[in-house]
Motif scaffolding. Sequence first.
Motif, PDB file in Angstrom:
ATOM      1  N   LYS A  13       4.019  -8.337 -18.248  1.00  0.00           N
ATOM      2  CA  LYS A  13       5.023  -8.710 -19.060  1.00  0.00           C
ATOM      3  C   LYS A  13       6.161  -9.161 -17.733  1.00  0.00           C
ATOM      4  CE  LYS A  13       4.355  -6.028 -23.108  1.00  0.00           C
ATOM      5  NZ  LYS A  13       3.801  -7.094 -23.847  1.00  0.00           N
ATOM      6  N   PRO A  14       7.095  -9.925 -18.252  1.00  0.00           N
ATOM      7  CA  PRO A  14       8.224 -10.136 -17.443  1.00  0.00           C
ATOM      8  C   PRO A  14       9.093  -8.982 -17.182  1.00  0.00           C
ATOM      9  CG  PRO A  14       8.072 -11.915 -19.036  1.00  0.00           C
ATOM     10  CD  PRO A  14       7.243 -11.024 -19.727  1.00  0.00           C
ATOM     11  N   SER A  15       9.461  -8.770 -15.983  1.00  0.00           N
ATOM     12  CA  SER A  15      10.382  -7.988 -15.367  1.00  0.00           C
ATOM     13  C   SER A  15       9.616  -6.628 -15.044  1.00  0.00           C
ATOM     14  CB  SER A  15      11.316  -7.258 -16.268  1.00  0.00           C
ATOM     15  OG  SER A  15      10.838  -6.395 -17.343  1.00  0.00           O
ATOM     16  N   GLN A  16       8.203  -6.524 -15.330  1.00  0.00           N
ATOM     17  CA  GLN A  16       7.458  -5.345 -14.852  1.00  0.00           C
ATOM     18  C   GLN A  16       6.786  -5.727 -13.534  1.00  0.00           C
ATOM     19  OE1 GLN A  16       4.616  -4.971 -17.924  1.00  0.00           O
ATOM     20  NE2 GLN A  16       5.756  -3.591 -19.121  1.00  0.00           N
ATOM     21  N   THR A  17       6.176  -4.684 -12.907  1.00  0.00           N
ATOM     22  CA  THR A  17       5.540  -4.793 -11.721  1.00  0.00           C
ATOM     23  C   THR A  17       4.036  -5.212 -11.606  1.00  0.00           C
ATOM     24  OG1 THR A  17       6.957  -3.365 -10.729  1.00  0.00           O
ATOM     25  CG2 THR A  17       4.959  -3.629  -9.577  1.00  0.00           C
ATOM     26  N   LEU A  18       3.764  -6.095 -10.907  1.00  0.00           N
ATOM     27  CA  LEU A  18       2.341  -6.554 -10.988  1.00  0.00           C
ATOM     28  C   LEU A  18       1.570  -5.830  -9.863  1.00  0.00           C
ATOM     29  CD1 LEU A  18       1.270 -10.208 -10.474  1.00  0.00           C
ATOM     30  CD2 LEU A  18       0.343  -8.456  -9.040  1.00  0.00           C
ATOM     31  N   SER A  19       0.365  -5.134 -10.135  1.00  0.00           N
ATOM     32  CA  SER A  19      -0.296  -4.195  -9.042  1.00  0.00           C
ATOM     33  C   SER A  19      -1.819  -4.764  -9.259  1.00  0.00           C
ATOM     34  CB  SER A  19      -0.100  -3.027  -9.491  1.00  0.00           C
ATOM     35  OG  SER A  19       1.203  -2.424  -9.561  1.00  0.00           O
ATOM     36  N   LEU A  20      -2.226  -4.958  -7.963  1.00  0.00           N
ATOM     37  CA  LEU A  20      -3.491  -5.675  -7.671  1.00  0.00           C
ATOM     38  C   LEU A  20      -4.205  -4.935  -6.695  1.00  0.00           C
ATOM     39  CD1 LEU A  20      -3.384  -9.235  -7.944  1.00  0.00           C
ATOM     40  CD2 LEU A  20      -4.066  -7.744  -9.729  1.00  0.00           C
ATOM     41  N   THR A  21      -5.525  -4.634  -6.781  1.00  0.00           N
ATOM     42  CA  THR A  21      -5.886  -3.770  -5.668  1.00  0.00           C
ATOM     43  C   THR A  21      -7.341  -4.811  -5.359  1.00  0.00           C
ATOM     44  OG1 THR A  21      -5.884  -1.735  -6.612  1.00  0.00           O
ATOM     45  CG2 THR A  21      -7.519  -1.860  -5.154  1.00  0.00           C
ATOM     46  N   CYS A  22      -7.644  -4.758  -3.925  1.00  0.00           N
ATOM     47  CA  CYS A  22      -8.730  -5.606  -3.237  1.00  0.00           C
ATOM     48  C   CYS A  22      -9.553  -4.478  -2.635  1.00  0.00           C
ATOM     49  CB  CYS A  22      -8.197  -6.199  -2.116  1.00  0.00           C
ATOM     50  SG  CYS A  22      -9.483  -7.341  -1.183  1.00  0.00           S
ATOM     51  N   THR A  23     -10.723  -4.338  -3.169  1.00  0.00           N
ATOM     52  CA  THR A  23     -11.922  -3.558  -2.565  1.00  0.00           C
ATOM     53  C   THR A  23     -12.587  -4.015  -1.654  1.00  0.00           C
ATOM     54  OG1 THR A  23     -11.847  -2.100  -4.550  1.00  0.00           O
ATOM     55  CG2 THR A  23     -13.799  -1.864  -3.129  1.00  0.00           C
ATOM     56  N   VAL A  24     -12.897  -3.686  -0.627  1.00  0.00           N
ATOM     57  CA  VAL A  24     -13.412  -4.259   0.538  1.00  0.00           C
ATOM     58  C   VAL A  24     -14.975  -3.568   0.856  1.00  0.00           C
ATOM     59  CG1 VAL A  24     -13.545  -4.839   3.311  1.00  0.00           C
ATOM     60  CG2 VAL A  24     -11.262  -4.918   1.793  1.00  0.00           C
ATOM     61  N   SER A  25     -16.026  -4.349   0.886  1.00  0.00           N
ATOM     62  CA  SER A  25     -17.173  -3.577   1.330  1.00  0.00           C
ATOM     63  C   SER A  25     -17.799  -4.552   2.387  1.00  0.00           C
ATOM     64  CB  SER A  25     -18.316  -3.787   0.067  1.00  0.00           C
ATOM     65  OG  SER A  25     -18.361  -5.187  -0.522  1.00  0.00           O
ATOM     66  N   GLY A  26     -18.833  -3.895   3.287  1.00  0.00           N
ATOM     67  CA  GLY A  26     -19.473  -4.568   4.347  1.00  0.00           C
ATOM     68  C   GLY A  26     -18.839  -4.384   5.641  1.00  0.00           C
ATOM     69  N   GLY A  27     -17.621  -4.036   5.525  1.00  0.00           N
ATOM     70  CA  GLY A  27     -16.938  -3.740   6.678  1.00  0.00           C
ATOM     71  C   GLY A  27     -15.382  -3.035   6.463  1.00  0.00           C
ATOM     72  N   SER A  28     -14.980  -2.576   7.507  1.00  0.00           N
ATOM     73  CA  SER A  28     -13.824  -1.613   7.427  1.00  0.00           C
ATOM     74  C   SER A  28     -12.536  -2.382   7.465  1.00  0.00           C
ATOM     75  CB  SER A  28     -14.077  -0.521   8.482  1.00  0.00           C
ATOM     76  OG  SER A  28     -12.710   0.373   8.396  1.00  0.00           O
ATOM     77  N   ILE A  29     -11.617  -1.997   6.897  1.00  0.00           N
ATOM     78  CA  ILE A  29     -10.362  -2.594   6.851  1.00  0.00           C
ATOM     79  C   ILE A  29      -9.343  -2.139   8.009  1.00  0.00           C
ATOM     80  CG2 ILE A  29      -9.989  -2.846   4.476  1.00  0.00           C
ATOM     81  CD1 ILE A  29      -8.319  -0.632   4.490  1.00  0.00           C
ATOM     82  N   THR A  30     -10.084  -0.981   8.770  1.00  0.00           N
ATOM     83  CA  THR A  30      -9.437  -0.634  10.077  1.00  0.00           C
ATOM     84  C   THR A  30     -10.216  -1.243  11.393  1.00  0.00           C
ATOM     85  OG1 THR A  30     -10.890   1.164  10.178  1.00  0.00           O
ATOM     86  CG2 THR A  30      -8.641   1.369   9.069  1.00  0.00           C
ATOM     87  N   THR A  31     -11.085  -2.265  10.959  1.00  0.00           N
ATOM     88  CA  THR A  31     -11.742  -2.970  12.256  1.00  0.00           C
ATOM     89  C   THR A  31     -10.715  -3.688  13.072  1.00  0.00           C
ATOM     90  OG1 THR A  31     -13.939  -3.202  11.075  1.00  0.00           O
ATOM     91  CG2 THR A  31     -13.359  -4.664  12.658  1.00  0.00           C
ATOM     92  N   ASN A  32     -10.844  -3.552  14.373  1.00  0.00           N
ATOM     93  CA  ASN A  32      -9.753  -4.104  15.405  1.00  0.00           C
ATOM     94  C   ASN A  32      -9.514  -5.526  14.873  1.00  0.00           C
ATOM     95  OD1 ASN A  32      -9.579  -1.702  16.617  1.00  0.00           O
ATOM     96  ND2 ASN A  32     -10.576  -2.180  18.488  1.00  0.00           N
ATOM     97  N   TYR A  33      -8.107  -5.692  14.972  1.00  0.00           N
ATOM     98  CA  TYR A  33      -7.856  -7.073  14.830  1.00  0.00           C
ATOM     99  C   TYR A  33      -7.871  -7.757  13.613  1.00  0.00           C
ATOM    100  CZ  TYR A  33      -8.496  -6.072  19.857  1.00  0.00           C
ATOM    101  OH  TYR A  33      -8.753  -5.469  20.937  1.00  0.00           O
TER     102      TYR A  33
END
Length: 123
Positions: A13-33
């Motif tokens: 709804k207007p004025s609310q906060t949009l919240s989304l999640t992205c789930t990563v598989s097959g690799g780590s989000i801390t992988t260098n660079y």
Amino acid sequence: QVQLQESGPGLVKPSQTLSLTCTVSGGSITTNYYAWNWIRQPPGKGLEWMGMITYDGRTYYSPSLKSRTSISRDTSKNQLSLQLSSVTPEDTAVYYCAAKRSPIASIDQYDYWGQGTQVTVSS
């Protein structure tokens, strides 16, 4: 093979906060660079880069959206999240998460993309 999957409410709804999640598989989000990005495409318009979080947790935002955008991560779940506050119908778009390794890569050169999720802002 790295895979990204966006999830979240399809209607906000207007004025609310949009919240989304992205789930990563097959690799780590801390992988260098690697940098993990949120990008959106409003209907009939081009891709708009919203912001990113790097492998070591630094965040960068589009100047036009910076005041309303927050990107975070949960390394234990290998997820990144997007929050966009005070939404209006102009925030209606397909929202994508995407990853790049090269700091100079343009959007069309990103390495991995999620399939995107439609978010509609309407009362």
